[in-house]
Design an enzyme around this catalytic site. Structure first.
Site, mmCIF file in Angstrom:
data_model
loop_
_atom_site.group_PDB
_atom_site.id
_atom_site.type_symbol
_atom_site.label_atom_id
_atom_site.label_comp_id
_atom_site.label_asym_id
_atom_site.label_seq_id
_atom_site.Cartn_x
_atom_site.Cartn_y
_atom_site.Cartn_z
ATOM 1 N N GLY A 127 55.895 66.078 76.577
ATOM 2 C CA GLY A 127 57.229 66.037 77.284
ATOM 3 C C GLY A 127 57.257 65.347 78.299
ATOM 4 O O GLY A 127 56.141 64.763 78.784
ATOM 5 N N PHE A 147 57.510 66.249 81.239
ATOM 6 C CA PHE A 147 56.832 67.186 82.305
ATOM 7 C C PHE A 147 55.365 67.357 82.006
ATOM 8 O O PHE A 147 54.654 67.577 83.075
ATOM 9 C CB PHE A 147 57.540 68.328 82.554
ATOM 10 C CG PHE A 147 59.205 68.421 82.609
ATOM 11 C CD1 PHE A 147 59.852 67.546 83.008
ATOM 12 C CD2 PHE A 147 59.592 69.242 81.353
ATOM 13 C CE1 PHE A 147 61.153 67.302 83.007
ATOM 14 C CE2 PHE A 147 61.122 69.088 81.431
ATOM 15 C CZ PHE A 147 61.921 68.424 82.049
ATOM 16 N N GLY A 148 55.020 66.765 81.017
ATOM 17 C CA GLY A 148 53.515 67.054 80.815
ATOM 18 C C GLY A 148 53.216 67.423 79.435
ATOM 19 O O GLY A 148 54.068 67.370 78.459
ATOM 20 N N LYS A 149 52.152 67.931 79.123
ATOM 21 C CA LYS A 149 51.516 68.432 77.803
ATOM 22 C C LYS A 149 51.885 69.744 77.401
ATOM 23 O O LYS A 149 51.915 70.504 78.297
ATOM 24 C CB LYS A 149 50.232 67.961 77.566
ATOM 25 C CG LYS A 149 50.035 66.485 77.444
ATOM 26 C CD LYS A 149 48.451 66.327 77.622
ATOM 27 C CE LYS A 149 48.137 64.600 77.426
ATOM 28 N NZ LYS A 149 46.857 64.223 77.902
ATOM 29 N N VAL A 150 52.013 70.079 76.152
ATOM 30 C CA VAL A 150 52.145 71.293 75.544
ATOM 31 C C VAL A 150 50.877 71.513 74.829
ATOM 32 O O VAL A 150 50.329 70.638 73.852
ATOM 33 C CB VAL A 150 53.394 71.190 74.812
ATOM 34 C CG1 VAL A 150 53.412 72.954 74.082
ATOM 35 C CG2 VAL A 150 54.458 70.712 75.415
ATOM 36 N N LYS A 167 53.218 74.995 78.177
ATOM 37 C CA LYS A 167 53.715 73.575 78.607
ATOM 38 C C LYS A 167 53.417 73.660 80.073
ATOM 39 O O LYS A 167 53.833 74.168 80.961
ATOM 40 C CB LYS A 167 55.343 73.735 78.545
ATOM 41 C CG LYS A 167 56.117 72.415 79.042
ATOM 42 C CD LYS A 167 57.208 72.746 78.468
ATOM 43 C CE LYS A 167 58.421 71.709 79.177
ATOM 44 N NZ LYS A 167 59.783 71.944 78.546
ATOM 45 N N ASP A 196 69.863 67.800 75.588
ATOM 46 C CA ASP A 196 69.318 67.216 74.958
ATOM 47 C C ASP A 196 68.855 67.593 73.208
ATOM 48 O O ASP A 196 67.682 67.855 72.919
ATOM 49 C CB ASP A 196 67.847 66.922 75.624
ATOM 50 C CG ASP A 196 66.974 65.970 75.400
ATOM 51 O OD1 ASP A 196 67.272 64.949 74.542
ATOM 52 O OD2 ASP A 196 65.694 66.005 75.700
#
Ligand SMILES: *[C@@H]1O[C@H](CO)[C@@H](O)[C@H](O)[C@H]1NC(C)=O
Ligand SMILES: *[C@@H]1O[C@H](CO)[C@@H](O)[C@H](O)[C@H]1NC(C)=O
Ligand SMILES: *[C@@H]1O[C@H](CO)[C@@H](O)[C@H](O)[C@H]1NC(C)=O
Ligand SMILES: *[C@@H]1O[C@H](CO)[C@@H](O)[C@H](O)[C@H]1NC(C)=O
Ligand SMILES: *[C@@H]1O[C@H](CO)[C@@H](O)[C@H](O)[C@H]1NC(C)=O
Ligand SMILES: *[C@@H]1O[C@H](CO)[C@@H](O)[C@H](O)[C@H]1NC(C)=O
Length: 939
Positions: free
Chosen positions: A612, A614-617, A631, A729
């Site tokens: 995403g 903001f970073g990875k999941v 997350k 979103d």
């Protein structure tokens, strides 16, 4: 020599099964329910408006069954089957269409718990439905299987009888559609029995009648009430050549505390063998069924000496069962007194039971037999729902006139549990009601105090009804209750303090949006519409932001402080204090993870399952093997921290089954992470596009359900939260599916609170969201309303219908909205429908969804529906689909069975030849009799 003689002279007759008594017509009862005899006589299918009537022979009063059941339709027997002499209760039936698996139950009330009752269900098909197809279905008594009704002939009445101890103040008789035709019923009787009668019927076993025969009476008269005060039907046995009939005009007495109360009129006649040295022999076959593979049998022989015997004469005989002496010694009936020989422990394990009465060596007279009864034993050990729950839910059903399938026991059997009810089935205790969903059920009136009687309740959904009055505080005493949804009602007053407290301590989620007259205090106040709304907006929004900022700062400060010990200042101290406050008010109920725990859970951040802004999941697995999604905020991401915290903050507060739920969070030094429930089936867009070749194409029904569930999630954000939230979103990649393909909305990073009561909008500094899903109005004006989510959801709906991306190359990049509009303008829905569904969809419901999607994507926000409207349309479509399926399932197709086993059937030999036995009585009241009219068959 003696043995030889006997063999030669034995008059053997075998008893084919049932005879369970067929026939019979008039019945009793006085006003409405129970008459002064305690009898209930229901003429099933008699219109509710019709007055009851008194049967001319028995003088018992029949009433309509309308007050005893909520389901079914009345029909008249086909006219060619009606004869002028037939008992009136046969003329009409109540029929229960609706397809396999439906259970329709009569409730017989005003009984005494723990007492014994005789219950009789009567069926005469008479081609009432014009289909000329006699059905097969099951009967249940309470939660226990009773018998399978097999109507083999349109012109043959069949009657089933059971004697059982009733555990409560009411008993239910249920007809269950097993897929072999539509259940129906002609009449239903209940007779109270003294508890001393039929001692083998007890709390754990009932007696299902197999045979009740009266010997020595050749006039075809079935004896019943008033000859038998218990109104049992004693079926006369036609005379046979090898029988001699004996009778007396004198009354035959019952002994004190007789266990069977055989009526004098029955006992006054008997048979003995013509040949005085022959035995009396009869037999019956065991009838195993799926539910009772080794049925036990109880046989009761009724004897009385009818002739005064000279001193020199002796009538003495052995009773043997399958060659074994039943009584240890010879038996001599008493003159004009009833005696019974019976087994109190049921017999098991034989295919056939042969009973023989042989004169003893000393006897100068042959054996005698006045009457007999054969029963199979019915286990009544089915555990019912906890009684206090049954009473509470029955009160709720009564108050709100809930129809649905709310019949029979609420939770048992499991596959018949009431719609909308959640039950827990513990091994050690009776089933209890743990959930109740009465959303959109047309409830009106005030909130019943009976809800508080469901002590094990964990969720209670009363949203979208017309409930009025105030909210009772007793609900706060439901200690297991975690979700109470009162959204969209007309409730008034304030939220009671007990509930406020429960919501504040985090043990309860309370939703009460859209109750215009409801007001409360504190966090949960919904302001009156008019004046103070703007103040409230400040009140609500500001703290959220303030807390976030404080939280953010304090996290950073703590980190700084830890690194640089000793560098304190007033400034930091103050913020620290603020942090403590802020943290408290945030009330994270969720688990807090350390960074090293995250490393362990994710196995060193091994498997990336998503990415995403903001970073990875990452995929993770907790100590108890619960799978989770972690997350992790990327270190390089210098923005988004606020959104990240916003998401944590919001998620900690909101809970809905269609929103991905937060399991925990991590704030450990510079690391920030959120831990969610794991959605194993990934995102909706992957399923729609078939990204993974192994993925099955979603069916229309699945798509509808996913759409409905995600719509509900959004609706909750818009309506169930205070202040309302906008997701901002909404897109198919943010709708995740779990292993059961249940949809949940994910990714709340852009979530925004605003005050809908102001009826306007929130202005945002920059437009966020995903191109192609973005509300054009928002794009143009930066003004955000919940209609922006509606727009995006419209795009999602179009993707669901078409299977296309939100932006297509056609050949120029085109938005799906435009693409669909252009094609639908030509009037052909199949042009846009996803071909991978292979036409397995209802065109009407696809149209409906496409139409709704286009309304959602209207240019002007004011023209778009609300999420509540969308949810309603989706509900409707799903119900249409379900109804569609039910109709198909409800068709009777011969041989479609496979469900039915070969059990519980009558031997046709017993129910033929109706012409012979038309005695006056039968013509009056039965029309025809099927029982033993030809006498026991010799095999
Ligand atoms: C059944 O017959 C009665 C009398 O003949 C008539 O009044 C009634 O309308 C009929 N009911 C149905 C459902 O056909
Ligand atoms: C009912 O009778 C059966 C057979 O005699 C016996 O096994 C059972 O324990 C009895 N149940 C009760 C509750 O007395
Ligand atoms: C009773 O008669 C039956 C049938 O004739 C015979 O099989 C059985 O052995 C006899 N029992 C006794 C105890 O005499
Ligand atoms: C038959 O009669 C004899 C002699 O009177 C007696 O001893 C015997 O007990 C009697 N048997 C039965 C079964 O009554
Ligand atoms: C709700 O109840 C009010 C008052 O009884 C009635 O006027 C209104 O029509 C009802 N609304 C619905 C949707 O049933
Ligand atoms: C019902 O009875 C008929 C005739 O007696 C029999 O052929 C049929 O198999 C029975 N059906 C069931 C399901 O028991």
């Amino acid at each position: 020599m003696e043995g030889q003689r006997r063999r030669a002279m034995a008059a053997r007759w075998l008893w084919p099964l049932l005879l369970g008594i067929a026939g019979l017509g008039g019945v009793l009862q006085v006003h409405g329910q129970v008459d002064n005899l305690g009898f209930i006589n229901l003429d099933c299918g008699l219109p509710e408006s019709a007055a009851g009537y008194v049967d001319s022979v028995t003088k018992l009063r029949f009433t309509s069954d309308a007050g005893f059941i909520d389901a079914g339709t009345n029909y008249n027997m086909s006219s060619e089957y009606i004869t002028p002499t037939m008992g009136r209760s046969w003329h009409n039936v109540r029929s229960f269409g609706g397809g396999a698996g439906t259970r329709s139950c009569y409730t017989l009330r005003s009984l005494v718990a723990g007492l014994k009752y005789l219950i009789r269900a009567k069926f005469w098909y008479g081609n009432y439905d014009g289909l000329d197809r006699a059905p097969v279905f099951d009967l249940h008594i309470g939660v226990n299987y009773w018998t399978t009704v097999n109507i083999s002939n349109a012109n043959t009445p069949v009657i089933y009888e059971v004697i059982a101890v009733v555990p409560g103040e009411s008993v239910q008789v249920c007809l269950v559609n097993t897929g072999s035709g539509t259940p129906f019923i002609s009449a239903l009787d209940l007779r109270p029995l003294k508890n001393g009668l039929y001692p083998m019927a007890n709390a754990t076993q009932g007696l299902v009648l197999h045979t009740r025969a009266n010997f020595g009476r050749d006039d075809g008269v079935i004896l019943r009430y008033p000859d038998d005060p218990h109104d049992r039907f004693w079926i006369p046995q036609s005379k046979r050549a090898e029988w001699l009939e004996v009778s007396t005009a004198k009354k035959v007495q019952n002994i004190d505390d007789d266990s069977f109360d055989a009526p004098s009129a029955v006992m006054q006649t008997a048979i003995t063998p013509v040949n005085s040295s022959s035995p009396v022999v009869f037999s019956w076959d065991a009838e195993p069924s799926a539910s009772n593979p080794d049925p036990g049998y109880v046989c009761i022989l009724h004897f009385s000496e009818l002739q005064p015997l000279p001193v020199s004469a002796v009538r003495q005989f052995y009773v043997t069962l399958n060659g074994q002496l039943w009584l240890g010694k010879g038996f001599t009936p008493q003159y004009l007194y009833t005696n019974a020989v019976f087994n109190s422990i049921p017999n098991h394990g034989y295919h056939q039971y042969n009973v023989s009465l042989n004169a003893t060596g000393n006897s100068t007279l042959p054996p005698i037999l006045n009457a007999l009864e054969i029963f199979s034993v019915l286990p009544t050990t089915g555990i019912t729902t906890a009684t206090q729950d049954v009473s509470a839910i029955a009160a709720i059903r009564g108050k709100y006139q809930v129809k649905k399938n709310w019949m029979g026991d609420p939770c048992v059997p499991k596959n018949f549990a009431w719609k909308g009810l959640g039950c827990s089935y513990a091994v050690s205790s009776p089933p209890t009601v743990t959930g109740l969903n009465l959303s959109s059920s047309g409830l009106s009136g005030n909130l019943s105090s009976s809800f508080a009687g469901l002590k094990g309740l964990q969720y209670l959904d009363l949203s979208r009804n017309n409930l009025t009055g105030s909210i009772p505080d007793t609900l706060s005493q439901l200690s297991s209750l975690t979700l109470l949804d009162l959204t969209d009602n007309q409730l008034s007053g304030s939220i009671p303090p007990g509930l406020v407290k429960r919501t504040q301590d985090g043990s309860l989620t309370l939703r009460y949006g859209n109750n215009p007259n409801l007001c409360s205090s504190g966090d949960y106040c919904q302001p009156p519409k008019k004046k103070r709304s703007s103040m409230v907006a400040v009140y609500v929004v500001v703290p959220v932001v303030a807390v976030l900022v404080i939280l953010l700062l304090s996290v950073l400060l703590i980190c700084m402080r830890r690194r640089r010990q000793g560098r304190t200042s007033d400034n930091i101290k103050r913020l620290d204090e603020a942090n403590i406050k802020g943290h408290n008010s945030l009330r994270f109920d969720n688990r807090r993870f350390t960074y090293s725990e995250l490393v362990a859970i994710t196995n060193g951040f091994e498997r990336v399952i998503g990415k995403g802004g903001f970073g990875k999941v990452y995929h993770g697995s907790l100590e108890d093997s619960t799978q989770v999604a972690v997350k992790l905020r990327s270190e390089s991401s210098d923005q988004g921290e606020q959104e990240f915290l916003a998401e944590a903050q919001t998620l900690a507060k909101i809970h809905h089954k269609n929103l991905v739920s937060l399991i925990g969070y991590c704030k450990d030094m510079k690391y920030m992470a959120l831990v969610y429930e794991y959605m194993s089936e990934g995102a909706l867009d992957e399923h729609l596009r078939g990204k993974d070749n192994t993925m099955k194409t979603l069916t229309w029904r699945q798509r509808l359900r996913i759409a409905l569930e995600s719509a509900q999630g959004l609706e909750y954000l818009h309506k169930g939260c205070n202040p309302p939230l906008v997701h901002r979103d909404v897109k198919t990649s943010n709708i995740l599916l779990n292993a059961n393909l249940e949809a949940k909305i994910a990714d709340f990073g852009l979530l925004k609170a605003f005050n809908s009561n102001n009826d306007t909008h929130v202005s945002t500094a920059r437009v966020v969201g995903t191109l192609g899903y973005l509300d054009p109005e928002y794009h143009a004006t930066f003004q955000l309303t919940n209609k922006s989510d509606v727009f995006s959801f419209g795009v999602v709906l179009l993707e669901i219908v078409t299977g296309q991306r939100h932006i297509l190359n056609d050949p120029e990049p085109t938005s799906i909205v435009q693409w669909v509009r252009q094609r639908l303008a030509r009037g052909n829905i199949e042009d846009v429908v996803d071909a991978r569904m292979r036409g397995d969809h209802d065109v009407n419901s696809v149209w409906k969804i496409a139409d709704t999607a286009l309304k959602c994507t209207a240019q002007k926000p004011g023209e778009r529906p609300t999420m509540t409207d969308v949810v309603a349309v989706l509900h409707e479509c799903l119900e249409l689909e379900a109804a569609h399926d039910n109709v198909n399932a409800g068709f009777y197709t011969p041989g479609s069975g496979g469900i039915m086993n070969d059990y519980g059937r009558y031997d046709t030999g017993m129910s033929t030849d109706l012409s012979q036995s038309s005695t006056a009585y039968e013509q009056e009241h039965l029309g025809s009799v099927s029982i033993l009219s030809t006498g026991p068959a010799v095999r």
